[in-house]
Design a protein around this motif. Structure first.
Motif, mmCIF file in Angstrom:
data_model
loop_
_atom_site.group_PDB
_atom_site.id
_atom_site.type_symbol
_atom_site.label_atom_id
_atom_site.label_comp_id
_atom_site.label_asym_id
_atom_site.label_seq_id
_atom_site.Cartn_x
_atom_site.Cartn_y
_atom_site.Cartn_z
ATOM 1 N N LYS A 1 -8.426 -5.436 3.158
ATOM 2 C CA LYS A 1 -8.165 -6.786 2.652
ATOM 3 C C LYS A 1 -6.871 -6.822 1.840
ATOM 4 O O LYS A 1 -6.047 -7.729 2.002
ATOM 5 C CB LYS A 1 -9.339 -7.254 1.791
ATOM 6 N N ASP B 1 -11.263 -3.234 -1.624
ATOM 7 C CA ASP B 1 -11.311 -3.311 -0.163
ATOM 8 C C ASP B 1 -9.885 -3.088 0.344
ATOM 9 O O ASP B 1 -9.055 -3.996 0.303
ATOM 10 C CB ASP B 1 -11.832 -4.684 0.272
ATOM 11 N N THR C 1 -3.780 -6.342 4.158
ATOM 12 C CA THR C 1 -3.544 -7.529 4.981
ATOM 13 C C THR C 1 -2.906 -8.647 4.170
ATOM 14 O O THR C 1 -1.966 -9.311 4.632
ATOM 15 C CB THR C 1 -4.871 -8.018 5.597
ATOM 16 N N THR C 2 -3.383 -8.861 2.956
ATOM 17 C CA THR C 2 -2.837 -9.919 2.100
ATOM 18 C C THR C 2 -1.363 -9.673 1.799
ATOM 19 O O THR C 2 -0.533 -10.584 1.898
ATOM 20 C CB THR C 2 -3.627 -10.003 0.781
#
Length: 203
Positions: free
Chosen positions: A22, A19, A25-26
């Motif tokens: 995801k 993803d 962003t992390t």
């Protein structure tokens, strides 16, 4: 996603099943300054269809690279890292990237697996001849020079480092078959490795 190092470049390799949003962003949220111009998360600005195409292509994979940014708001003695998502584009069409995915998972990959890969950015490409604008994959020296991809040993002269960088960039540029404008077949002045959709006026 897996952190790997190939041809002296350290980056996060994105697998087809990952993803992307995801993972981006992390990584960005863990930075000293998450919201900054130097971060280029592809998932926020690119269509899901195009991301999936690049993430699982026969000759493309996505990768997240750490870059160095000097900011006026941070003392010069400190370095601020940012993350940018780009595309790995293999010029050797005999490469089997599904096999490479597994080799990376098994830690059995080598530099040779990436010898025909160039780093390309997703951007607009404008043809000054017919005035059409496209979304395209473009190889640019700036991508390489903005990264921590050559470990400079202590006491190595800056000129030697620059020569090594220039030789590496020239080698990668020499692998690229420059594509002409899809509409008028003229060169547009940048190293385009693939054109995608034409962009209509107002976009």
């Amino acid at each position: 996603m897996k952190l790997i190092k190939a041809e002296e470049i350290e980056f996060f390799y994105i697998f087809p099943e990952d993803d992307l949003i995801k993972e981006e962003t992390t990584l960005i949220n863990d930075l000293i300054m998450p919201e900054n111009w130097a971060n280029l998360p592809m998932g926020r600005y690119t269509s899901k269809q195009l991301i999936e195409m690049l993430q699982n292509g026969a000759d493309t994979r996505l990768a997240i690279f750490k870059v160095n940014a000097r900011l006026a708001t941070i003392p010069l003695k400190k370095e601020y890292d940012a993350y940018q998502t780009h595309c790995l584009f293999w010029t050797n069409k005999d490469i089997n990237l599904k096999e490479l995915d597994q080799k990376i998972k098994d830690d059995s990959y080598t530099d040779e697996d990436f010898s025909s890969a160039v780093i390309a950015r997703l951007q607009y490409a404008f043809c000054r001849h017919c005035h059409n604008k496209y979304i395209a994959l473009v190889c640019d020296d700036e991508i390489y020079t903005s990264m921590y991809f050559i470990n400079i040993p202590k006491r190595v002269p800056w000129r030697d480092y620059c020569n090594k960088l220039n030789n590496y960039c020239n080698k990668k540029r020499g692998m690229i078959k420059i594509i002409r404008c899809p509409n008028c077949n003229e060169l547009i002045g940048i190293y385009v490795v693939r054109f995608f959709d034409k962009v209509e006026d107002g976009n």
